[in-house]
Design a protein around this motif. Structure first.
Motif, PDB file in Angstrom:
ATOM      1  N   VAL A  20      29.613  17.439 -13.734  1.00  7.09           N
ATOM      2  CA  VAL A  20      28.551  16.959 -12.851  1.00  7.09           C
ATOM      3  C   VAL A  20      27.474  18.033 -12.672  1.00  7.09           C
ATOM      4  O   VAL A  20      26.272  17.734 -12.696  1.00  7.09           O
ATOM      5  N   LEU A  21      27.880  19.285 -12.516  1.00  3.15           N
ATOM      6  CA  LEU A  21      26.910  20.363 -12.356  1.00  3.15           C
ATOM      7  C   LEU A  21      26.042  20.519 -13.602  1.00  3.15           C
ATOM      8  O   LEU A  21      24.826  20.745 -13.511  1.00  3.15           O
ATOM      9  N   ASN A  22      26.667  20.409 -14.777  1.00  3.52           N
ATOM     10  CA  ASN A  22      25.888  20.477 -16.010  1.00  3.52           C
ATOM     11  C   ASN A  22      24.897  19.322 -16.097  1.00  3.52           C
ATOM     12  O   ASN A  22      23.737  19.497 -16.497  1.00  3.52           O
ATOM     13  N   VAL A  29      24.224  14.504  -7.080  1.00  4.37           N
ATOM     14  CA  VAL A  29      24.415  15.332  -5.878  1.00  4.37           C
ATOM     15  C   VAL A  29      25.488  14.713  -4.988  1.00  4.37           C
ATOM     16  O   VAL A  29      26.386  15.411  -4.484  1.00  4.37           O
ATOM     17  N   ALA A  30      25.406  13.410  -4.789  1.00  2.00           N
ATOM     18  CA  ALA A  30      26.406  12.724  -3.965  1.00  2.00           C
ATOM     19  C   ALA A  30      27.779  12.788  -4.626  1.00  2.00           C
ATOM     20  O   ALA A  30      28.811  12.965  -3.947  1.00  2.00           O
ATOM     21  N   GLN A  31      27.803  12.661  -5.949  1.00  2.00           N
ATOM     22  CA  GLN A  31      29.075  12.715  -6.670  1.00  2.00           C
ATOM     23  C   GLN A  31      29.716  14.090  -6.558  1.00  2.00           C
ATOM     24  O   GLN A  31      30.931  14.215  -6.373  1.00  2.00           O
ATOM     25  N   GLU A  32      28.900  15.135  -6.652  1.00  2.00           N
ATOM     26  CA  GLU A  32      29.449  16.489  -6.531  1.00  2.00           C
ATOM     27  C   GLU A  32      30.020  16.727  -5.143  1.00  2.00           C
ATOM     28  O   GLU A  32      31.087  17.329  -4.979  1.00  2.00           O
ATOM     29  N   ALA A  33      29.315  16.264  -4.124  1.00  2.00           N
ATOM     30  CA  ALA A  33      29.799  16.445  -2.752  1.00  2.00           C
ATOM     31  C   ALA A  33      31.151  15.760  -2.564  1.00  2.00           C
ATOM     32  O   ALA A  33      32.059  16.306  -1.924  1.00  2.00           O
ATOM     33  N   SER A  34      31.295  14.565  -3.149  1.00  2.00           N
ATOM     34  CA  SER A  34      32.561  13.843  -3.058  1.00  2.00           C
ATOM     35  C   SER A  34      33.670  14.596  -3.792  1.00  2.00           C
ATOM     36  O   SER A  34      34.797  14.710  -3.296  1.00  2.00           O
ATOM     37  N   LEU A  35      33.343  15.142  -4.971  1.00  2.00           N
ATOM     38  CA  LEU A  35      34.345  15.893  -5.742  1.00  2.00           C
ATOM     39  C   LEU A  35      34.751  17.181  -5.024  1.00  2.00           C
ATOM     40  O   LEU A  35      35.926  17.591  -5.088  1.00  2.00           O
ATOM     41  N   GLN A  36      33.808  17.814  -4.348  1.00  2.00           N
ATOM     42  CA  GLN A  36      34.148  19.029  -3.603  1.00  2.00           C
ATOM     43  C   GLN A  36      35.127  18.704  -2.472  1.00  2.00           C
ATOM     44  O   GLN A  36      36.047  19.489  -2.197  1.00  2.00           O
ATOM     45  N   ARG A  37      34.934  17.550  -1.838  1.00  2.00           N
ATOM     46  CA  ARG A  37      35.896  17.144  -0.802  1.00  2.00           C
ATOM     47  C   ARG A  37      37.263  16.873  -1.419  1.00  2.00           C
ATOM     48  O   ARG A  37      38.303  17.264  -0.853  1.00  2.00           O
ATOM     49  N   ALA A  91      15.374  10.020 -13.937  1.00  2.00           N
ATOM     50  CA  ALA A  91      15.929  11.368 -13.793  1.00  2.00           C
ATOM     51  C   ALA A  91      16.136  11.719 -12.324  1.00  2.00           C
ATOM     52  O   ALA A  91      17.152  12.323 -11.948  1.00  2.00           O
ATOM     53  N   HIS A  92      15.181  11.336 -11.484  1.00  2.00           N
ATOM     54  CA  HIS A  92      15.297  11.607 -10.049  1.00  2.00           C
ATOM     55  C   HIS A  92      16.458  10.825  -9.444  1.00  2.00           C
ATOM     56  O   HIS A  92      17.247  11.361  -8.651  1.00  2.00           O
ATOM     57  N   THR A  93      16.586   9.552  -9.826  1.00  2.00           N
ATOM     58  CA  THR A  93      17.694   8.731  -9.326  1.00  2.00           C
ATOM     59  C   THR A  93      19.032   9.291  -9.801  1.00  2.00           C
ATOM     60  O   THR A  93      20.012   9.363  -9.039  1.00  2.00           O
ATOM     61  N   ASN A  94      19.085   9.697 -11.082  1.00  2.00           N
ATOM     62  CA  ASN A  94      20.316  10.273 -11.632  1.00  2.00           C
ATOM     63  C   ASN A  94      20.701  11.547 -10.885  1.00  2.00           C
ATOM     64  O   ASN A  94      21.880  11.766 -10.556  1.00  2.00           O
ATOM     65  N   TYR A  95      19.712  12.397 -10.624  1.00  2.00           N
ATOM     66  CA  TYR A  95      19.992  13.655  -9.926  1.00  2.00           C
ATOM     67  C   TYR A  95      20.542  13.382  -8.531  1.00  2.00           C
ATOM     68  O   TYR A  95      21.532  13.988  -8.110  1.00  2.00           O
ATOM     69  N   THR A  96      19.905  12.469  -7.816  1.00  2.00           N
ATOM     70  CA  THR A  96      20.354  12.139  -6.458  1.00  2.00           C
ATOM     71  C   THR A  96      21.789  11.619  -6.471  1.00  2.00           C
ATOM     72  O   THR A  96      22.609  11.995  -5.625  1.00  2.00           O
TER      73      THR A  96
END
Length: 226
Positions: free
Chosen positions: A208-210, A157-165, A149-154
């Motif tokens: 991703v946020l969900n 987070v990186a995936q969301e940052a990339s999508l925001q860009r 779960a911790h690895t998935n969350y991390t």
């Protein structure tokens, strides 16, 4: 003109597909929350709540012993040990050797009471061993699940940052296309495509946020992993 109509048809089909995916995702969310499938439900990520533990090993060391399932398995071990002690009338550990097992099952010279006693001792020890093995396996499984779960969350987070860009770039591209369209240098199809790109990215961000919310909820409530 025919090519443009075909491309517009494809763009509309993609929009329909995105809409259907959103409906299915919302229904799945309602099902998980125990709400009517038709509810217009959405989850807003709470950044403060969703922050993962800074030290996952400390988190595991704290949360695993507090798990209801782990506590129950610990009680099962204690109960099995207690039953063994009552039978043997001793607080000492019993070592059931292979030779004991062999005697209990095969020695014809042994009395019926001796065989029965050895078999009972073996059965009680086996119960203790199974309880301990179950507890150890549950602790390992829970620790591994928290790590996942911790690895998935991390990763999310990186995936969301990339999508925001990507979203920022797509919005800039849309603004440029709209300006060109107003000047007569771009078609409505190009504007629709730019809008479609933004919708697709926004859909991915929502997903991703969900997923981040779910992984954060698991980290905060690891007993759900059992």
């Amino acid at each position: 003109l025919n090519t443009a109509r075909h491309q517009l048809t494809q763009a509309n089909a993609q929009l329909d597909s995105l809409f259907r995916h959103q409906v299915v995702a919302m229904q799945n969310l309602n099902h998980m929350l125990g709400l009517p499938l038709s509810n217009d439900t959405a989850i807003t990520l709470n950044r403060t709540y969703a922050s993962p533990p800074s030290n996952v090993e400390q988190h595991i060391a704290r949360e695993v012993p507090q798990s209801i399932n782990i506590r129950q398995l610990e009680l099962d071990v204690a109960s099995a040990i207690g039953a063994r002690r009552v039978y043997t009338n001793s607080n000492a550990e019993i070592n059931i050797t292979d030779n004991d097992r062999h005697r209990a099952l095969t020695t014809a010279a042994a009395s019926h009471n001796t065989i029965a006693s050895l078999r009972n001792r073996i059965a009680l020890q086996d119960t203790v061993d199974r309880a301990r093995t179950g507890l150890e396996q549950a602790e390992r499984n829970m620790s591994a699940a928290i790590h996942r779960a911790h690895t998935n969350y991390t990763g999310l987070v990186a995936q969301e940052a990339s999508l925001q860009r990507d979203l920022t770039q797509a919005q800039a591209a849309l603004e440029a296309v709209v300006i060109n369209f107003e000047l007569g240098y771009a078609t409505q199809l190009e504007v629709d495509r730019a809008n479609l790109a933004i919708l697709a990215i926004q859909q991915d961000i929502e997903r991703v946020l969900n997923d981040m919310w779910i992984q954060a909820f698991i980290l905060e409530n690891p007993s759900l992993l059992q």
